[in-house]
Design a protein around this motif. Structure first.
Motif, mmCIF file in Angstrom:
data_model
loop_
_atom_site.group_PDB
_atom_site.id
_atom_site.type_symbol
_atom_site.label_atom_id
_atom_site.label_comp_id
_atom_site.label_asym_id
_atom_site.label_seq_id
_atom_site.Cartn_x
_atom_site.Cartn_y
_atom_site.Cartn_z
ATOM 1 N N SER A 118 62.445 33.087 10.107
ATOM 2 C CA SER A 118 61.645 32.926 8.890
ATOM 3 C C SER A 118 60.259 32.353 9.166
ATOM 4 C CB SER A 118 62.372 32.018 7.898
ATOM 5 O OG SER A 118 62.609 30.734 8.465
ATOM 6 N N HIS A 119 60.103 31.579 10.254
ATOM 7 C CA HIS A 119 58.822 30.949 10.552
ATOM 8 C C HIS A 119 58.571 30.977 12.053
ATOM 9 C CE1 HIS A 119 59.932 29.166 6.658
ATOM 10 N NE2 HIS A 119 58.644 28.969 6.450
ATOM 11 N N ILE A 120 57.317 31.218 12.422
ATOM 12 C CA ILE A 120 56.857 31.069 13.805
ATOM 13 C C ILE A 120 55.600 30.205 13.757
ATOM 14 C CG2 ILE A 120 56.089 32.210 15.912
ATOM 15 C CD1 ILE A 120 57.544 34.726 15.022
ATOM 16 N N PHE A 121 55.586 29.131 14.543
ATOM 17 C CA PHE A 121 54.480 28.184 14.518
ATOM 18 C C PHE A 121 53.720 28.219 15.843
ATOM 19 C CE2 PHE A 121 57.971 26.539 11.942
ATOM 20 C CZ PHE A 121 57.352 26.336 10.717
ATOM 21 N N TYR A 122 52.407 28.416 15.759
ATOM 22 C CA TYR A 122 51.537 28.390 16.927
ATOM 23 C C TYR A 122 50.699 27.111 16.836
ATOM 24 C CZ TYR A 122 52.818 33.321 17.130
ATOM 25 O OH TYR A 122 53.532 34.505 17.180
ATOM 26 N N THR A 123 50.988 26.163 17.700
ATOM 27 C CA THR A 123 50.329 24.860 17.606
ATOM 28 C C THR A 123 49.091 24.797 18.488
ATOM 29 O OG1 THR A 123 51.689 23.902 19.373
ATOM 30 C CG2 THR A 123 52.535 23.746 17.121
ATOM 31 N N GLN A 124 48.111 24.024 18.040
ATOM 32 C CA GLN A 124 46.878 23.796 18.782
ATOM 33 C C GLN A 124 46.715 22.296 19.011
ATOM 34 O OE1 GLN A 124 44.561 26.055 19.907
ATOM 35 N NE2 GLN A 124 45.788 27.786 19.200
ATOM 36 N N PRO A 125 46.113 21.900 20.134
ATOM 37 C CA PRO A 125 45.853 20.471 20.345
ATOM 38 C C PRO A 125 44.726 19.993 19.437
ATOM 39 C CG PRO A 125 44.835 21.746 22.087
ATOM 40 C CD PRO A 125 45.627 22.724 21.262
ATOM 41 N N ASN A 126 44.703 18.718 19.175
ATOM 42 C CA ASN A 126 43.614 18.153 18.371
ATOM 43 C C ASN A 126 42.265 18.375 19.048
ATOM 44 O OD1 ASN A 126 45.120 17.264 16.231
ATOM 45 N ND2 ASN A 126 45.412 15.206 17.013
ATOM 46 N N ALA A 127 42.239 18.170 20.359
ATOM 47 C CA ALA A 127 40.994 18.351 21.123
ATOM 48 C C ALA A 127 41.184 19.528 22.082
ATOM 49 C CB ALA A 127 40.643 17.075 21.892
ATOM 50 N N LEU A 128 40.542 20.648 21.771
ATOM 51 C CA LEU A 128 40.674 21.829 22.612
ATOM 52 C C LEU A 128 39.877 21.638 23.897
ATOM 53 C CD1 LEU A 128 42.053 24.643 22.291
ATOM 54 C CD2 LEU A 128 39.791 25.535 21.739
ATOM 55 N N PRO A 129 40.502 21.780 25.068
ATOM 56 C CA PRO A 129 39.776 21.584 26.334
ATOM 57 C C PRO A 129 38.781 22.714 26.580
ATOM 58 C CG PRO A 129 42.018 22.317 26.745
ATOM 59 C CD PRO A 129 41.934 22.052 25.278
ATOM 60 N N ASP A 130 37.822 22.431 27.435
ATOM 61 C CA ASP A 130 36.763 23.395 27.722
ATOM 62 C C ASP A 130 37.312 24.708 28.277
ATOM 63 O OD1 ASP A 130 34.858 21.620 26.836
ATOM 64 O OD2 ASP A 130 34.370 20.854 28.839
ATOM 65 N N PHE A 131 38.364 24.627 29.080
ATOM 66 C CA PHE A 131 38.869 25.859 29.709
ATOM 67 C C PHE A 131 39.642 26.744 28.730
ATOM 68 C CE2 PHE A 131 41.805 22.373 30.767
ATOM 69 C CZ PHE A 131 42.997 22.839 30.215
ATOM 70 N N LEU A 132 39.773 26.323 27.464
ATOM 71 C CA LEU A 132 40.383 27.170 26.435
ATOM 72 C C LEU A 132 39.385 27.547 25.339
ATOM 73 C CD1 LEU A 132 43.911 25.563 25.920
ATOM 74 C CD2 LEU A 132 43.406 27.808 26.883
#
Length: 335
Positions: free
Chosen positions: A317-331
């Motif tokens: 029913s759900h798929i969650f794609y999480t992100q960090p609070n602070a995205l690093p430069d290499f992403l």
């Protein structure tokens, strides 16, 4: 046919055997101390192997290998500490690989001594690569930049809360969190063929029947029957904590294994559940052996594709794609 290799139990006189071998080699050391060092390696190395298998299985890893930590000259150990792993992921926007130090600790805070962290960072600065930390907390893995560890009274620490908020395992390695929809499950119908015995007790009659399974079917989160679920989607049920219910009728016994309203699971924890399901023993997965396999699990070749199909079939029913609070430069997207 599945071939299962079982580990041989350690002989009761193992310390004496170790001492004999050391004596033959001419080493005058304490056998108990050597055994303790081996025990500590058995804690650390399987964690590195497990994390490596997890990254390979999640599907975004282009290359990952252990770094040889036998360094010369000996005096360099005062300035440099070689991290455990070097890795490159397809999600990176930079060409430079990343370095990963692997830790397994079940306390809700991870701590590095200042000199230890400085030596790790010195090596990362020397080769010009980002330094990450992979932390296994019980069954859950987190991956974060080392810069999120902050100086306390003495050591550099990071809490479980901060590590989860800055977790890169999804955005970098391809991990996801998901939920099987309430009501989705597997159902079995047993036909009562012959009454074998019947005994009256204080709570009623206890009966034993010879039975045959005459129907097996799956349901989605809307309660509808799914007649075309492939094996990989069906395998998702084996890695979920399903509620059990049994119903009795005159001619049949019905058993239902259905997902409840609560719960969420990470893809990387599902890997362990699948491996346990496929194993005929109760031993932990042999991660070193799995590193050598092209296909880690027998029943799921592409977990992301299976999850997508399960979502379209309304099993997930759900798929969650999480992100960090602070995205690093290499992403970060290149400009």
């Amino acid at each position: 046919m599945q071939i299962v290799t079982k580990r041989q139990a350690a002989p009761p006189d193992l310390p004496r055997l170790i001492q004999d071998v050391l004596a033959e080699l001419g080493y005058n050391v304490d056998a108990a101390a050597v055994a303790e060092q081996v025990r500590r390696l058995d804690i650390g190395l399987p964690a590195e192997d497990e994390f490596s298998v997890v990254c390979a299985w999640l599907g975004k890893c282009q290359l990952l290998h252990k770094l040889d930590q036998h360094q010369v000259p000996i005096s360099s150990k005062q300035e440099f500490q070689v991290p455990d792993l070097l890795a490159k992921f397809s999600t990176q926007t930079s060409k430079t690989p990343v370095l990963i130090e692997v830790k397994s600790k079940n306390e809700p805070r991870l701590s590095f001594r200042p000199d230890y962290l400085e030596r790790l960072q010195n090596y990362a600065d020397l080769v010009g690569m980002p330094l990450l930390v992979a932390w296994k907390f019980h069954t859950v893995w987190m991956l974060f930049e080392v810069r999120h560890m902050k100086k306390a009274a003495k050591n550099f620490n990071i809490t479980l809360n901060t590590a989860m908020q800055e977790n890169l395992l999804c955005s970098l390695a391809g991990d996801v969190a998901y939920k099987i929809g309430a009501g989705a499950g597997v159902h079995l119908r047993f036909r009562k063929d012959k009454l074998l015995s019947s005994e009256k007790t204080e709570i009623g009659y206890v009966e034993q029947w010879a039975m045959t399974i005459d129907d097996v079917y799956f349901t989605n989160s809307e309660g509808g029957r799914c007649t075309d679920l492939d094996g990989e989607v069906q395998s998702l049920f084996t890695a979920w904590d399903l509620d059990e219910k049994e119903e009795h009728a005159d001619t049949h016994v019905h058993r239902h294994y259905v997902a409840g309203a609560e719960g969420m699971q990470f893809a990387h924890t599902t890997l362990v559940q699948l491996l346990n399901w496929e194993s005929s023993s109760d031993e932990r997965p042999h991660w070193r052996g799995l590193l050598r396999k092209e296909q880690v699990t027998a029943n799921v070749t592409d977990f992301a594709a299976a999850l997508d199909m399960a979502f379209r079939k309304k099993v997930v029913s759900h798929i969650f794609y999480t992100q960090p609070n602070a995205l690093p430069d290499f992403l970060k997207p290149s400009v």
